[in-house]
Motif scaffolding. Sequence first.
Motif, PDB file in Angstrom:
ATOM      1  N   LEU A  30      -2.276   6.529  -8.898  1.00 13.89           N
ATOM      2  CA  LEU A  30      -3.152   5.379  -8.738  1.00 13.89           C
ATOM      3  C   LEU A  30      -4.122   5.589  -7.578  1.00 13.89           C
ATOM      4  O   LEU A  30      -5.289   5.177  -7.645  1.00 13.89           O
ATOM      5  N   TRP A  31      -3.653   6.251  -6.517  1.00 15.33           N
ATOM      6  CA  TRP A  31      -4.552   6.602  -5.409  1.00 15.33           C
ATOM      7  C   TRP A  31      -5.666   7.525  -5.902  1.00 15.33           C
ATOM      8  O   TRP A  31      -6.818   7.421  -5.458  1.00 15.33           O
ATOM      9  N   LEU A  32      -5.329   8.442  -6.828  1.00 17.73           N
ATOM     10  CA  LEU A  32      -6.343   9.335  -7.384  1.00 17.73           C
ATOM     11  C   LEU A  32      -7.386   8.553  -8.174  1.00 17.73           C
ATOM     12  O   LEU A  32      -8.577   8.884  -8.148  1.00 17.73           O
ATOM     13  N   ARG A  33      -6.941   7.516  -8.859  1.00 21.62           N
ATOM     14  CA  ARG A  33      -7.883   6.679  -9.598  1.00 21.62           C
ATOM     15  C   ARG A  33      -8.808   5.942  -8.628  1.00 21.62           C
ATOM     16  O   ARG A  33     -10.013   5.797  -8.898  1.00 21.62           O
ATOM     17  N   TYR A  55       0.824  -1.209   0.000  1.00 17.08           N
ATOM     18  CA  TYR A  55       0.000   0.000   0.000  1.00 17.08           C
ATOM     19  C   TYR A  55       0.861   1.262   0.000  1.00 17.08           C
ATOM     20  O   TYR A  55       0.541   2.250  -0.659  1.00 17.08           O
ATOM     21  N   LEU A  56       1.950   1.227   0.740  1.00 12.27           N
ATOM     22  CA  LEU A  56       2.822   2.396   0.828  1.00 12.27           C
ATOM     23  C   LEU A  56       3.549   2.685  -0.479  1.00 12.27           C
ATOM     24  O   LEU A  56       3.982   3.815  -0.705  1.00 12.27           O
ATOM     25  N   HIS A  57       3.669   1.681  -1.330  1.00 11.93           N
ATOM     26  CA  HIS A  57       4.382   1.861  -2.592  1.00 11.93           C
ATOM     27  C   HIS A  57       3.437   2.087  -3.774  1.00 11.93           C
ATOM     28  O   HIS A  57       3.880   2.129  -4.917  1.00 11.93           O
ATOM     29  N   ILE A  58       2.156   2.238  -3.501  1.00  7.21           N
ATOM     30  CA  ILE A  58       1.211   2.539  -4.581  1.00  7.21           C
ATOM     31  C   ILE A  58       1.430   3.977  -5.044  1.00  7.21           C
ATOM     32  O   ILE A  58       1.439   4.904  -4.227  1.00  7.21           O
TER      33      ILE A  58
END
Length: 206
Positions: free
Chosen positions: A144-147, A137-140
């Motif tokens: 991609l978080w915005l998506r 999760y920390l390396h996403i």
Amino acid sequence: GGLLSRRISTKKMLCIGIAVLSVGGLLPAGLDDFTWILACRALMGMGLGLVSPFSQSLISDNFEGKAITLLFGAQAAAISAGNMIGCWVSGYLAGMDYHASFLCYLLGPAALAATFICVPKRSRHPVKAGQSALGDYLHIPFDLWLRYLFQILFAVVYFAYFNNASLLMAAKKIGDSSSAGVTTALSSLIGIAAGLLMPKLYGWLK
């Protein structure tokens, strides 16, 4: 889900999710207390929260290349078709008695049996046991978080429409529960078309 996927196989998680979803969905058929019905819907949501991501990872874990895009499209079309049929049937049943609309979840055991028989015990590309879900999760990437955020907002609007369609039709006196079920079912047709066209659309937009 990320943590559980490192301890329990995808097949087991799907079976657990379908079982929880089915129980939570079917119990309200015999309940009259709204609090208990709401609790059962929360339980159903937990099951759905397990089924949705693991049903998608099932494709990426066992297939490669163009087959993944093709199967994701087929999955989207199947989900829309199931939603269309389910909305129509549940709307028809709700027109007789609201308890009856929950009987759609009697299909749960059939889905559970199909998963137990057809889904392989081990994925071709399993997650390494030593990997940390939190580390993933920390390396996403930020984009991609915005998506993910966009998907959340889209889901809010999507389900707000579906959940309030029957209320709107009743308020405007333009139909009953059965009519709302048919209206919601027809709106899923575009989802079926989009799913079937997904491989072509992916090729054009790539």
